[in-house]
Design a protein around this motif. Structure first.
Motif, PDB file in Angstrom:
ATOM      1  N   ASP A  88       1.883  -9.488  -3.111  1.00  0.00           N
ATOM      2  CA  ASP A  88       1.183 -10.587  -3.795  1.00  0.00           C
ATOM      3  C   ASP A  88       0.094 -10.064  -4.754  1.00  0.00           C
ATOM      4  OD1 ASP A  88       0.238 -13.138  -4.350  1.00  0.00           O
ATOM      5  OD2 ASP A  88      -0.570 -13.507  -2.358  1.00  0.00           O
ATOM      6  N   ASN A 120       4.250 -13.848  -9.483  1.00  0.00           N
ATOM      7  CA  ASN A 120       4.201 -15.225  -8.994  1.00  0.00           C
ATOM      8  C   ASN A 120       3.129 -16.023  -9.726  1.00  0.00           C
ATOM      9  OD1 ASN A 120       5.018 -17.347  -7.418  1.00  0.00           O
ATOM     10  ND2 ASN A 120       3.821 -16.742  -5.624  1.00  0.00           N
ATOM     11  N   ALA A 162       0.090 -22.150  -7.498  1.00  0.00           N
ATOM     12  CA  ALA A 162       0.615 -23.509  -7.390  1.00  0.00           C
ATOM     13  C   ALA A 162       0.192 -24.382  -8.568  1.00  0.00           C
ATOM     14  CB  ALA A 162       0.157 -24.130  -6.066  1.00  0.00           C
ATOM     15  N   LYS A 189       2.613 -23.814 -11.656  1.00  0.00           N
ATOM     16  CA  LYS A 189       4.068 -23.714 -11.530  1.00  0.00           C
ATOM     17  C   LYS A 189       4.817 -24.730 -12.398  1.00  0.00           C
ATOM     18  CE  LYS A 189       4.643 -21.183  -7.227  1.00  0.00           C
ATOM     19  NZ  LYS A 189       5.335 -20.039  -7.863  1.00  0.00           N
ATOM     20  N   HIS A 221      -2.549 -14.450  -4.626  1.00  0.00           N
ATOM     21  CA  HIS A 221      -2.763 -15.902  -4.625  1.00  0.00           C
ATOM     22  C   HIS A 221      -3.011 -16.407  -3.206  1.00  0.00           C
ATOM     23  CE1 HIS A 221      -1.498 -15.820  -8.744  1.00  0.00           C
ATOM     24  NE2 HIS A 221      -0.234 -15.609  -8.473  1.00  0.00           N
ATOM     25  N   GLU A 241      -0.904 -17.886  -1.203  1.00  0.00           N
ATOM     26  CA  GLU A 241      -0.281 -19.201  -1.090  1.00  0.00           C
ATOM     27  C   GLU A 241       1.121 -19.042  -0.507  1.00  0.00           C
ATOM     28  OE1 GLU A 241      -2.420 -21.244  -5.024  1.00  0.00           O
ATOM     29  OE2 GLU A 241      -0.299 -20.698  -5.088  1.00  0.00           O
ATOM     30  N   ILE A 279       5.078 -18.999  -0.215  1.00  0.00           N
ATOM     31  CA  ILE A 279       6.107 -18.656  -1.194  1.00  0.00           C
ATOM     32  C   ILE A 279       7.449 -19.175  -0.699  1.00  0.00           C
ATOM     33  CG2 ILE A 279       7.334 -16.775  -2.358  1.00  0.00           C
ATOM     34  CD1 ILE A 279       4.792 -15.067  -1.992  1.00  0.00           C
ATOM     35  N   ASN A 319       6.319 -23.245  -3.893  1.00  0.00           N
ATOM     36  CA  ASN A 319       5.475 -23.117  -2.698  1.00  0.00           C
ATOM     37  C   ASN A 319       6.088 -23.763  -1.460  1.00  0.00           C
ATOM     38  OD1 ASN A 319       3.179 -23.468  -5.131  1.00  0.00           O
ATOM     39  ND2 ASN A 319       2.814 -21.814  -3.686  1.00  0.00           N
ATOM     40  N   THR A 320       7.032 -24.689  -1.665  1.00  0.00           N
ATOM     41  CA  THR A 320       7.647 -25.378  -0.535  1.00  0.00           C
ATOM     42  C   THR A 320       9.147 -25.509  -0.751  1.00  0.00           C
ATOM     43  OG1 THR A 320       7.448 -27.607  -1.469  1.00  0.00           O
ATOM     44  CG2 THR A 320       5.541 -26.769  -0.253  1.00  0.00           C
TER      45      THR A 320
END
Length: 277
Positions: free
Chosen positions: A34, A120, A123, A126, A245, A247, A249, A258-259
């Protein structure tokens, strides 16, 4: 001043992408690198290994940085960009909400040698608008040392009293990217405090601090504020620095969100033609 030690070595592995393009790949979609996700190396003097290239395909949720050592790549995308990069040049793509592009290889007397890095996006970015930029070799500043030099593609790099800023200065995760070249018995000291610092040796054996990093391996460095690079017989490497980040992945093919629900939405948008807005 404390030298940054090598905490972990990661070996690249053979893979295939696009229309049968043979690559060496390092990836970690679990957050271990990351803000970086994947590094592909394309390198061959056999045209059959890469000539099919990467026909039109989508992306969402990442930035890509393509860097050519020799040979070249020709790019086209749905935004109307069409350009070619050659030795020492780079292409940067902020895919954001979505981009559909193709990359086709060009060769020189040595064939093709290039890299593609995935970074990446946080969020908040994105689903931002997609953008694209070519960066030419002449735009990239150099740091010099005894029998060594560093070429900055992006971000800030320091060596003693020398400081340079690469032309790509808005990369996600405050990323900094550089190409280091060491001649036999070369040495370079760098000041680099970014939380994530990775060194990928792609020619020869590079010694990072006291740890040899053989060709085709990536070193993840621990805490500290200085990096010592040496090589007895000469080496080349990519240096990647950034801020995580931290967060979640979620990854599927060319999409990184993210989800799981956001991935399913990306797939749905691509199927119904609304991926790119």
């Amino acid at each position: 001043m404390a030298l940054r030690p090598v905490e972990r070595l990661i070996r690249s592995h053979p893979s295939q992408d696009g229309d049968g393009v043979k690559i060496s790949r390092i990836h970690d979609f679990g957050g271990g690198l990351d803000p970086f996700l994947m590094l592909d190396e394309l390198g061959s003097d056999r045209a059959d290994d890469y000539i099919g290239g990467f026909p039109p395909h989508p992306h969402r949720g990442i930035e890509t940085l393509t860097y050519v050592v020799h040979g070249g790549l020709s790019h086209e995308d749905h935004l109307g960009h069409a350009s070619t990069i050659g030795a020492g040049d780079a292409q940067w793509m902020h895919t954001g909400q979505g981009i559909i592009h193709s990359e086709m290889p060009l060769t020189d007397s040595q064939g093709l040698h290039a890299f593609q890095l995935w970074i990446n996006l946080p969020a908040r970015d994105k689903l931002s608008p997609a953008t694209y930029r070519d960066v030419r070799a002449a735009e990239m500043p150099h740091l010099t040392a005894e029998k060594a030099e560093l070429v900055a593609l992006g971000g800030q790099w320091h060596s003693g009293e020398q400081r340079i800023d690469g032309p790509l200065d808005t990369l996600a995760g405050q990323a900094a990217i550089a190409h280091a070249r060491l001649q036999p018995d070369g040495e370079m000291m760098l000041n680099q405090t970014s939380p994530t610092l990775l060194v990928y040796a792609f020619e020869g054996t590079l010694v990072v601090g006291e740890t040899p990093v053989p060709q085709g391996q990536l070193a993840r460095l621990g805490p500290g504020d200085q990096v010592r690079l040496t090589s007895e017989r000469g080496a080349q490497a990519l240096l990647l620095a950034g801020t995580p980040h931290e967060e979640p992945i979620a990854h599927y093919g060319p999409f990184v969100m993210n989800t799981r629900a956001e991935l399913e939405q990306a797939l749905s948008d691509y199927r119904d033609g609304t991926l790119t807005g």
